[in-house]
Design an enzyme around this catalytic site. Structure first.
Site, PDB file in Angstrom:
ATOM      1  N   HIS A   1       0.702  -1.179  -0.056  1.00 44.50           N
ATOM      2  CA  HIS A   1      -0.007   0.025  -0.079  1.00 44.50           C
ATOM      3  C   HIS A   1       0.881   1.162  -0.075  1.00 44.50           C
ATOM      4  O   HIS A   1       0.563   2.425   0.593  1.00 44.50           O
ATOM      5  CB  HIS A   1      -0.916  -0.049   1.316  1.00 44.50           C
ATOM      6  CG  HIS A   1      -2.146   0.547   1.099  1.00 44.50           C
ATOM      7  ND1 HIS A   1      -3.357  -0.263   1.027  1.00 44.50           N
ATOM      8  CD2 HIS A   1      -2.793   1.755   0.915  1.00 44.50           C
ATOM      9  CE1 HIS A   1      -4.442   0.499   0.792  1.00 44.50           C
ATOM     10  NE2 HIS A   1      -4.065   1.862   0.792  1.00 44.50           N
TER      11      HIS A   1
ATOM     12  N   ARG B   1       8.720   4.786  -9.294  1.00 51.01           N
ATOM     13  CA  ARG B   1       9.074   6.057  -9.461  1.00 51.01           C
ATOM     14  C   ARG B   1       9.701   6.250 -11.103  1.00 51.01           C
ATOM     15  O   ARG B   1       9.703   7.422 -11.380  1.00 51.01           O
ATOM     16  CB  ARG B   1       9.969   6.819  -8.404  1.00 51.01           C
ATOM     17  CG  ARG B   1       9.496   6.394  -7.030  1.00 51.01           C
ATOM     18  CD  ARG B   1       8.181   7.467  -6.944  1.00 51.01           C
ATOM     19  NE  ARG B   1       7.914   7.349  -5.478  1.00 51.01           N
ATOM     20  CZ  ARG B   1       6.874   6.394  -5.153  1.00 51.01           C
ATOM     21  NH1 ARG B   1       6.515   5.719  -5.858  1.00 51.01           N
ATOM     22  NH2 ARG B   1       6.465   6.458  -3.777  1.00 51.01           N
TER      23      ARG B   1
HETATM   24  C1  LIG Z   1      -3.491   9.818  -1.646  1.00 49.76           C
HETATM   25  C2  LIG Z   1      -3.578   8.420  -1.846  1.00 49.76           C
HETATM   26  C3  LIG Z   1      -4.899   7.585  -1.419  1.00 49.76           C
HETATM   27  C4  LIG Z   1      -5.115   6.136  -1.771  1.00 49.76           C
HETATM   28  N1  LIG Z   1      -6.040   5.529  -1.611  1.00 49.76           N
HETATM   29  C5  LIG Z   1      -6.143   4.188  -1.930  1.00 49.76           C
HETATM   30  C6  LIG Z   1      -7.707   3.546  -1.822  1.00 49.76           C
HETATM   31  O1  LIG Z   1      -8.757   4.267  -1.577  1.00 49.76           O
HETATM   32  N2  LIG Z   1      -7.638   2.226  -2.046  1.00 49.76           N
HETATM   33  C7  LIG Z   1      -6.630   1.383  -2.185  1.00 49.76           C
HETATM   34  O2  LIG Z   1      -6.290   0.270  -2.245  1.00 49.76           O
HETATM   35  N3  LIG Z   1      -5.338   2.025  -2.142  1.00 49.76           N
HETATM   36  C8  LIG Z   1      -5.249   3.300  -2.040  1.00 49.76           C
HETATM   37  N4  LIG Z   1      -3.829   4.048  -1.995  1.00 49.76           N
HETATM   38  C9  LIG Z   1      -2.574   3.264  -2.181  1.00 49.76           C
HETATM   39  C10 LIG Z   1      -2.411   3.079  -3.755  1.00 49.76           C
HETATM   40  O3  LIG Z   1      -3.461   2.323  -4.350  1.00 49.76           O
HETATM   41  C11 LIG Z   1      -0.958   2.034  -3.934  1.00 49.76           C
HETATM   42  O4  LIG Z   1      -1.240   0.917  -3.420  1.00 49.76           O
HETATM   43  C12 LIG Z   1       0.294   2.982  -3.494  1.00 49.76           C
HETATM   44  O5  LIG Z   1       0.157   4.350  -3.488  1.00 49.76           O
HETATM   45  C13 LIG Z   1       1.409   2.203  -4.167  1.00 49.76           C
HETATM   46  O6  LIG Z   1       2.589   2.817  -3.746  1.00 49.76           O
HETATM   47  P1  LIG Z   1       3.397   3.949  -4.471  1.00 49.76           P
HETATM   48  O7  LIG Z   1       2.632   5.276  -3.896  1.00 49.76           O
HETATM   49  O8  LIG Z   1       4.887   4.035  -3.864  1.00 49.76           O
HETATM   50  O9  LIG Z   1       3.321   3.655  -5.996  1.00 49.76           O
HETATM   51  C14 LIG Z   1      -3.760   5.434  -1.914  1.00 49.76           C
HETATM   52  C15 LIG Z   1      -2.452   5.968  -2.136  1.00 49.76           C
HETATM   53  C16 LIG Z   1      -2.517   7.069  -2.119  1.00 49.76           C
HETATM   54  C17 LIG Z   1      -1.029   7.927  -2.246  1.00 49.76           C
END
Ligand SMILES: Cc1cc2nc3c(=O)[nH]c(=O)nc-3n(C[C@H](O)[C@H](O)[C@H](O)COP(=O)(O)O)c2cc1C
Length: 376
Positions: free
Chosen positions: A271, A306
């Site tokens: 996540h 990234r």
């Molecule tokens: C602002 C934000 C909101 C997110 N909301 C959700 C969500 O509603 N459901 C979910 O499964 N993951 C959510 N995520 C996690 C992303 O789906 C993802 O797993 C994560 O950003 C991946 O890592 P990275 O940012 O290093 O690419 C969220 C991430 C961010 C940054």
């Protein structure tokens, strides 16, 4: 070969993507612009992680532990970046992550992301806790390859209704987030007294106030719903004919449980370091999960991507595709739909550059021969 004296750069030093008119020249610059444009508490919400943020940092460090084993003079030009996932054809092995609260970053939120994905041939994962409904995102980008994300929690009858909506709205698959039985311990948000406005997460539940939303997303916000088991999830997913992906797998055991529960694909993810601090980096766990589920189940890598070379490393280590989370968020915050499209373009061009330099003709032919672990 003579070099044009009026040219400021030797041709071999030129980059293949023209920067004129682009909202940012590199993906790193998109982060800088987004940080300037967002309020400091929203920036902390996006960029921060759980606890001491060690998992957040490990997600990046692990990529630097893998090096390429280039083949020179390969005779291969213009490598292909195309792939398929769950039967969907993609122009590049990239999915945009489901990120709720998308209206905080751009007025068009995931509607803009899906349109950018459609134009660049990436796959859009549309969040349950988004600013727009899944029907709204579908209407904004009818031709986009789309997957709907859900949180398996709360009353199974409500979950059931959501699965029906997803199928009726023409989504191709479902992404089930299994690593969110409660919200992570995110201290930047605590310190900022950061509160999420209902408006930016209630697209699928219009008119809901904070109390009603805390019932829908009960466990995440208020710990007021039962945490589901794999058996309960398997029962719930029997009611849909759509293939589903388990998002948030980090071990061989959980990968097998997900497949036993009916998952067609697993997403190795922590996540983005936002849930359990102290969990291993997603990339470090990728080989274990790939070995556990074999060739029949597609594995996706999420967390820490990234740049284009990260995509190549993840695919070499067994991922069929990768997910971009914060990269998509900052591109959206920096320049809206155009920003997301440009970020996908930059990713694709860097992937092509790296594949050419490592001497591989396509994303599809990458395997672990292309990488080696750095000796400490
Ligand atoms: C602002 C934000 C909101 C997110 N909301 C959700 C969500 O509603 N459901 C979910 O499964 N993951 C959510 N995520 C996690 C992303 O789906 C993802 O797993 C994560 O950003 C991946 O890592 P990275 O940012 O290093 O690419 C969220 C991430 C961010 C940054």
């Amino acid at each position: 070969m003579s070099v044009d004296a009026t040219s400021t750069r030797h041709p071999a030093e030129a980059t293949p993507v023209p920067n004129t008119g682009a909202p940012f020249a590199t993906l790193g610059e998109a982060f800088d612009i987004a940080r300037d444009r967002l309020s400091s508490d929203v920036w902390d919400f996006v960029s921060g992680g759980a606890g001491d943020e060690t998992t957040l940092q490990d997600n990046r460090t692990e990529f630097s532990r893998w090096l390429f084993r280039p083949r020179t003079m390969s005779g291969l030009s213009m490598p292909s970046t195309t792939t398929s996932l769950l039967g969907m054809e993609l122009d590049l092995p990239v999915l945009t992550a489901p990120f709720g609260t998308d209206g905080l970053f751009d007025a068009e939120g995931h509607r803009a992301v899906a349109r950018a994905d459609a134009r660049q041939g990436a796959l859009s994962i549309v969040p349950e806790a988004g600013t727009f409904s899944l029907e709204d995102v579908r209407d904004a980008a009818p031709s986009a390859a789309r997957i709907a994300q859900v949180h398996p929690m709360g009353d199974p009858r409500n979950f059931q209704r959501m699965l029906e909506r997803i199928a009726n709205a023409g989504y191709s698959a479902i992404c089930v987030t299994v690593d969110c039985p409660t919200g992570g311990w995110r201290e930047r948000n605590l310190r900022n007294r950061f509160e999420i406005e209902p408006r930016v997460i209630s697209g699928n539940y219009p008119g809901s106030d904070s109390d009603e939303l805390s019932e829908v997303f009960g466990q995440i916000f208020a710990r007021n719903a039962d945490v589901w088991s794999w058996e309960e999830l398997a029962d719930a997913m029997r009611h849909t004919a759509l293939p589903w992906i388990a998002k948030g797998i980090l071990t061989a055991e959980d990968a097998r449980r997900a497949v036993d529960a009916g998952a067609a694909a697993v997403m190795v993810s922590n996540h983005g370091g936002r849930q359990l601090d102290g969990a291993p980096s997603a990339l470090a766990q990728l080989p274990e999960v790939v070995a556990a589920v074999g060739r029949d189940v597609e594995v996706i890598l999420d967390s820490g991507i990234r740049r284009g070379s990260d995509v190549v490393k993840a695919v070499a280590l067994g991922a069929k595709a990768v997910v971009i989370g914060r990269l998509a968020v900052v591109a959206l915050a920096a320049a809206g739909e155009n920003g997301v499209e440009h970020a996908l373009r930059l990713l694709k061009e860097e992937i092509i550059t790296v594949l050419t330099l490592v001497g591989r003709g396509s994303i599809a032919e990458l395997n672990s021969d292309a990488v080696t672990r750095r000796v400490p």
